[in-house]
Write a protein that holds these residues in place. Sequence first.
Motif, PDB file in Angstrom:
ATOM      1  N   VAL A 194       7.340  41.972  10.195  1.00  0.00           N
ATOM      2  CA  VAL A 194       6.615  42.474   9.032  1.00  0.00           C
ATOM      3  C   VAL A 194       5.287  43.103   9.430  1.00  0.00           C
ATOM      4  O   VAL A 194       4.896  44.147   8.904  1.00  0.00           O
ATOM      5  N   PHE A 195       4.576  42.468  10.370  1.00  0.00           N
ATOM      6  CA  PHE A 195       3.203  42.910  10.604  1.00  0.00           C
ATOM      7  C   PHE A 195       3.043  43.964  11.695  1.00  0.00           C
ATOM      8  O   PHE A 195       1.997  44.604  11.772  1.00  0.00           O
ATOM      9  N   LEU A 196       4.060  44.148  12.549  1.00  0.00           N
ATOM     10  CA  LEU A 196       3.935  45.206  13.568  1.00  0.00           C
ATOM     11  C   LEU A 196       3.667  46.573  12.931  1.00  0.00           C
ATOM     12  O   LEU A 196       2.783  47.301  13.383  1.00  0.00           O
ATOM     13  N   PRO A 197       4.415  46.942  11.885  1.00  0.00           N
ATOM     14  CA  PRO A 197       4.110  48.248  11.285  1.00  0.00           C
ATOM     15  C   PRO A 197       2.680  48.338  10.754  1.00  0.00           C
ATOM     16  O   PRO A 197       2.053  49.384  10.844  1.00  0.00           O
ATOM     17  N   LEU A 198       2.155  47.212  10.245  1.00  0.00           N
ATOM     18  CA  LEU A 198       0.777  47.235   9.740  1.00  0.00           C
ATOM     19  C   LEU A 198      -0.198  47.528  10.873  1.00  0.00           C
ATOM     20  O   LEU A 198      -1.114  48.337  10.733  1.00  0.00           O
ATOM     21  N   ILE A 199       0.054  46.866  12.001  1.00  0.00           N
ATOM     22  CA  ILE A 199      -0.827  47.108  13.151  1.00  0.00           C
ATOM     23  C   ILE A 199      -0.775  48.576  13.544  1.00  0.00           C
ATOM     24  O   ILE A 199      -1.802  49.225  13.776  1.00  0.00           O
ATOM     25  N   THR A 216       2.921  54.267  16.425  1.00  0.00           N
ATOM     26  CA  THR A 216       3.647  53.887  15.213  1.00  0.00           C
ATOM     27  C   THR A 216       5.148  53.814  15.470  1.00  0.00           C
ATOM     28  O   THR A 216       5.794  52.847  15.076  1.00  0.00           O
ATOM     29  N   CYS A 217       5.701  54.818  16.168  1.00  0.00           N
ATOM     30  CA  CYS A 217       7.141  54.789  16.411  1.00  0.00           C
ATOM     31  C   CYS A 217       7.503  53.610  17.305  1.00  0.00           C
ATOM     32  O   CYS A 217       8.509  52.933  17.087  1.00  0.00           O
ATOM     33  N   GLY A 218       6.651  53.364  18.303  1.00  0.00           N
ATOM     34  CA  GLY A 218       6.946  52.273  19.226  1.00  0.00           C
ATOM     35  C   GLY A 218       6.961  50.944  18.511  1.00  0.00           C
ATOM     36  O   GLY A 218       7.914  50.153  18.623  1.00  0.00           O
ATOM     37  N   LEU A 219       5.910  50.683  17.757  1.00  0.00           N
ATOM     38  CA  LEU A 219       5.826  49.396  17.069  1.00  0.00           C
ATOM     39  C   LEU A 219       6.933  49.257  16.027  1.00  0.00           C
ATOM     40  O   LEU A 219       7.504  48.183  15.845  1.00  0.00           O
ATOM     41  N   LEU A 220       7.256  50.357  15.375  1.00  0.00           N
ATOM     42  CA  LEU A 220       8.305  50.261  14.366  1.00  0.00           C
ATOM     43  C   LEU A 220       9.659  50.057  15.021  1.00  0.00           C
ATOM     44  O   LEU A 220      10.501  49.296  14.524  1.00  0.00           O
ATOM     45  N   GLY A 221       9.874  50.712  16.170  1.00  0.00           N
ATOM     46  CA  GLY A 221      11.121  50.498  16.893  1.00  0.00           C
ATOM     47  C   GLY A 221      11.265  49.034  17.273  1.00  0.00           C
ATOM     48  O   GLY A 221      12.323  48.420  17.110  1.00  0.00           O
ATOM     49  N   LEU A 222      10.160  48.473  17.756  1.00  0.00           N
ATOM     50  CA  LEU A 222      10.167  47.056  18.130  1.00  0.00           C
ATOM     51  C   LEU A 222      10.487  46.197  16.908  1.00  0.00           C
ATOM     52  O   LEU A 222      11.301  45.264  16.969  1.00  0.00           O
ATOM     53  N   SER A 223       9.866  46.554  15.821  1.00  0.00           N
ATOM     54  CA  SER A 223      10.100  45.810  14.588  1.00  0.00           C
ATOM     55  C   SER A 223      11.561  45.899  14.168  1.00  0.00           C
ATOM     56  O   SER A 223      12.169  44.914  13.741  1.00  0.00           O
ATOM     57  N   ALA A 224      12.153  47.102  14.339  1.00  0.00           N
ATOM     58  CA  ALA A 224      13.563  47.274  13.976  1.00  0.00           C
ATOM     59  C   ALA A 224      14.450  46.407  14.854  1.00  0.00           C
ATOM     60  O   ALA A 224      15.382  45.739  14.372  1.00  0.00           O
ATOM     61  N   LEU A 225      14.155  46.398  16.159  1.00  0.00           N
ATOM     62  CA  LEU A 225      14.964  45.564  17.066  1.00  0.00           C
ATOM     63  C   LEU A 225      14.839  44.090  16.674  1.00  0.00           C
ATOM     64  O   LEU A 225      15.835  43.371  16.575  1.00  0.00           O
ATOM     65  N   LEU A 226      13.600  43.665  16.444  1.00  0.00           N
ATOM     66  CA  LEU A 226      13.394  42.265  16.082  1.00  0.00           C
ATOM     67  C   LEU A 226      14.090  41.927  14.771  1.00  0.00           C
ATOM     68  O   LEU A 226      14.590  40.815  14.591  1.00  0.00           O
ATOM     69  N   SER A 227      14.130  42.889  13.871  1.00  0.00           N
ATOM     70  CA  SER A 227      14.759  42.588  12.583  1.00  0.00           C
ATOM     71  C   SER A 227      16.253  42.331  12.781  1.00  0.00           C
ATOM     72  O   SER A 227      16.847  41.526  12.060  1.00  0.00           O
ATOM     73  N   LEU A 228      16.855  42.997  13.780  1.00  0.00           N
ATOM     74  CA  LEU A 228      18.267  42.717  14.057  1.00  0.00           C
ATOM     75  C   LEU A 228      18.414  41.302  14.612  1.00  0.00           C
ATOM     76  O   LEU A 228      19.372  40.588  14.291  1.00  0.00           O
TER      77      LEU A 228
END
Lengths: 642, 509
Positions: A6-11, A32-44
């Motif tokens: 949740v918070f990676l995109p905020l950062i 932004t793309c990097g952190l969101l990509g990480l967030s997407a992977l973690l969400s899986l």
Amino acid sequence: MDVAVVFLPLIGAIIAGLFGRQIGDRGAQLVTCGLLGLSALLSLVVFHDVVIAGNVHVTELFTWIDSGSFELSWALKLDTLTAVMLSVVTVVSCMIHIYSIGYMAHDKSIPRFFSYLSLFTFFMLMLVSADNFLQMFFGWEGVGLVSYLLIGFWYERPSACAAAIKAFLVNRVGDIGFALGIMGAFFLFGAVGFDQVFAAVPEFAEARFTFVGIEGHALTIICILLFIGAMGKSAQIGLHTWLPDAMEGPTPVSALIHAATMVTAGVFMVCRLSPMFEYAPVALSLVTYVGAITAIFAATVGLCQNDIKRVIAYSTCSQLGYMFFAAGVSAYGAAIFHLGTHAFFKALLFLGAGSVIHAMSDEQDMRRMGGLWKRIPYTYGLMWAGSLALAGIPFFAGYFSKDLIIEAALGAGSDAGVFAFWMGVSAAFLTALYSWRLILMTFHGKPRMEQSIWDHVHESPKVMIIPLFVLAAGAVFGGAAAPFLVGDGREAFWGESLLVLFGNDSIEAAHHLPLSVKLLPIVVAVLGIAVAYWMYMAQPGLPAALARTFRPIYLFLLNKWYFDELYDALFVRPAFAIGRGLWKKGDGAVIDGYGPDGIAATTISLAQRISRLQTGYVYHYAFAMLVGVVGLVTWYILSRLG
Amino acid sequence: MSDWPLLSLITFLPLLGAAFIFFIRGEQEDIARNARSVALWFSFGTFVLSLWLWFSFERGTAEFQWAEEVLWIPGFNITYRMGVDGISMPFVLLSTLLTPLCILASWEAIKVRVKEYMIAFLVLETMMVGMFCALDLVVFYIFFEGVLIPMFLIIGIWGGARRVYSAFKFFLFTLAGSVLMLLAILAIYFETGITDIPTLLDTRLPPEMQTWLWLAFFASFAVKVPMWPVHTWLPDAHVEAPTAGSVILAGVLLKMGGYGFLRFSLPMLPEASALFTPLLIYPLSIIAVIYTSLVALAQEDMKKLIAYSSVAHMGLVTVGIFTVTQQGIEGAMIQMLSHGVVSAALFLIVGVIYDRMHSRLIERYDGLVERMPAYALMFMVFMLASVGLPGTSGFVGEFLVLVGAFQVNTAVAVLCASGMVLGAAYMLYLYRRVIFGKMTKEDLRTILDLSWREKAIFAPLIAVVLWMGIYPMSFIDVMAASVANVIDNYEAALAAAEGPSLAALWPVE
């Protein structure tokens, strides 16, 4: 880990937003793309943890408000529903972030754009992972805010600013309903946490209370209020007027916010609150009717629009209607399933449209397109994939989700359900019709643009095309999830995150409908494509002739049923006029006029009049004394006599 | 701990500073420079002292803390009595926080009579803080009225073109209300023989007297809040006041009305409060919310717009207080604190461009984001807080008030909730006209973004806005016990009152 999702995109948003100038355009994109990509992977990973390993839990962060018995925390609720939404949101958002690198390459404020996108994703994740009403409201308003910012991203255009304000205000109207619904829930249950409220619902199933003089079934009133909020956010009829205007924003925004994620928040809300709506059958049928009417209404309007993005916008509106009536007939699983598949294929369509606009040097009017398919073959193919999925042609994702919704409506057996079924079938026909109208007008026929633009038409760069393929994969193969989400395994899959009361299981009923009913949506869809082919390829003069013959109807549809004009006359102009009137007349003339200014003026004039009495002539004073004496004597005599 | 007079120190330290400035001698330039520095240091020192109050304040009790007592006029039993509880303490901090910011904001804007200006501000701070700390009716009244004098001077001397009209309007409106309050205070004194607030809070006044006392207090506080229809002094006063004057006016002075309702009307006059809440408070507050929001929509002057928005926001405060629910009162408190910070910040925001272009007219500006991105961001944050976006202080206050109202009267809640849309409408419309759009005015092309001094003013305000929005608990904790105490006493008083009156209606056989 869920906290990180949740918070990676905020950062990312904060870094890109506040330090955009220091890290530069490229830096902002990478962060932004990097952190969101990480967030997407973690969400899986979270999805695996929650859904497959069955680790449903709530992560509490800290107390937000504790006022009397009104207590709630910042917390992340992780159950199947949340996990599904987390994955859909982060994956689609990630693709759109990457696509935007290419699409927004020539813009002058890239860090700001990426910061907004990531911020939006954060709010959306807060919304779907909320464990209480207020946090949901936080996410809800937050996505509304970023939507406002992104619609008005090109702030130099007056139309963009106007659209942004309109979006915010129309949403706010709905939010009043949402807020009052929350208050009602607190009033009834004495809590605003989902778990506490849901646990208490059966106990209050028959409770009644009085709302603004109307005494009624408490849960029904609360659910209707909450649904008004959902109508605003999900652009249902009456509160839909902001969505087409929202297309003023950059196309990736339209794809992410106004197609795939934010506008589906209302559907998500109804599903999340299924334990409440299930006990409010009247509210559920209202949801069904509103959804069904929106589905058909938006499809008719979409048929006559010429702006490529507006066609897709109305299509979104219409598809949201489908999701709502699915939820209305208790087919929550089907609603969420369609939400997921729709996120992929509609994002694909929007980004495809963006690719067309990009190729056409920012032209959006389909009347000035045509014949593009040879020049931009990938985009063309991808648009086909998206449209096939949207129309519900067999074995594309939309086929599984949309057909099920239509069947479930009939399966529910209620009046509302049957109504929704027929509206759904008709809208399916129109959906296919306007989708292929779009494809044929854009990609086929003679090129209708100026030569200079035609010479410039080019396929988009890889950074834009590759995300499209990922989304296309979802649009084509998304149906594979059907057995889990809406098949026999659905109860095990959803667990306690969705509640369907015994006897309301319309998905089950849908599986037992006769074959003819199941084939109907496909038949009308194919028919729609055929009609589109006939009108826009075989007989190109036909649409214009039809528009001439049925001119009133055409104008009615072209002007979107005159909703904007109506609201303008009913609310916008009067508000300004009344405001001005109250200010000048109310404050100026009445309150100040009779109040301070009036008293001051009276004092002055009185003083002046009294001063006139002081003439200084003795005979004036003597005369006054005489009058006084006469008066006194008269009074004395009269009072003695009387 | 409480053997040294912390509250008196906080109250009178600014006055000491004012005395210091009074004796500054020398060249015009030097006087101005020294006066600014002395004022800043003294007000900053006061703020640091008041932080001590915040940290040493014992949570979870409704007792008055840091109490002081000196017999003042023995013949009349009038005592100089100070003390704070959870209701007054946050306002002390609000006052001490805003004053140094005001002085910073006036650093370059005020060029004439700098010495007198700084003295006025420090005296004003003493009066404000003293008013929130006072625990004796007479002392309270002196401070309450004392506030008027420096404010009258600030508007009347350093104000805009119509400053004299506005200053007199402000003065007469508030004075008219206060005279009635003075009568009420005298009546209480003759009835009970005491002016000691804590004791009075536990004293029951006869119901037939309460009605008149309530109306007298109401006259005074309603003007201060201000409630419709006695609000028309506010837009005029704001428009003509210098920026810092508007900040204090909106930030602290309006809160004196809300504080008064909460400190006097509700606890001392419970029966009358119960009587007048549906008769006066709800209708007038609802009119305030809707009426002034619509009026705000039509404004052409930025300060006037924000002034009208203040009336609308304060309408929610009065609703919240008189719902007499935990959520309602705490919401009203948070709303007051939030409004104190947010509207103060918005006036400062207007002040920034006023200092540059010397105009408050909206049509004078467009497309400022082009040249002033930092300014646009700050404006955005405060605008959203004013709109009540979740995550900002405005939301917590507004929502709690509405939650409180919903429990008492759903119609009131629905009508007040309409402010959510109207409030968003006028603020977004303002923002769009000033910040967005194409920059077409030639002379704006050289406008400068925020300086460091200006950023330093806004930084603490933004921090408070977000803090109060994301973790309001640090504020709610402070006030919860006192608020609960008010509600308990109120309900006990009503229950006691209900007994005999019910018995009179249905005599037991």
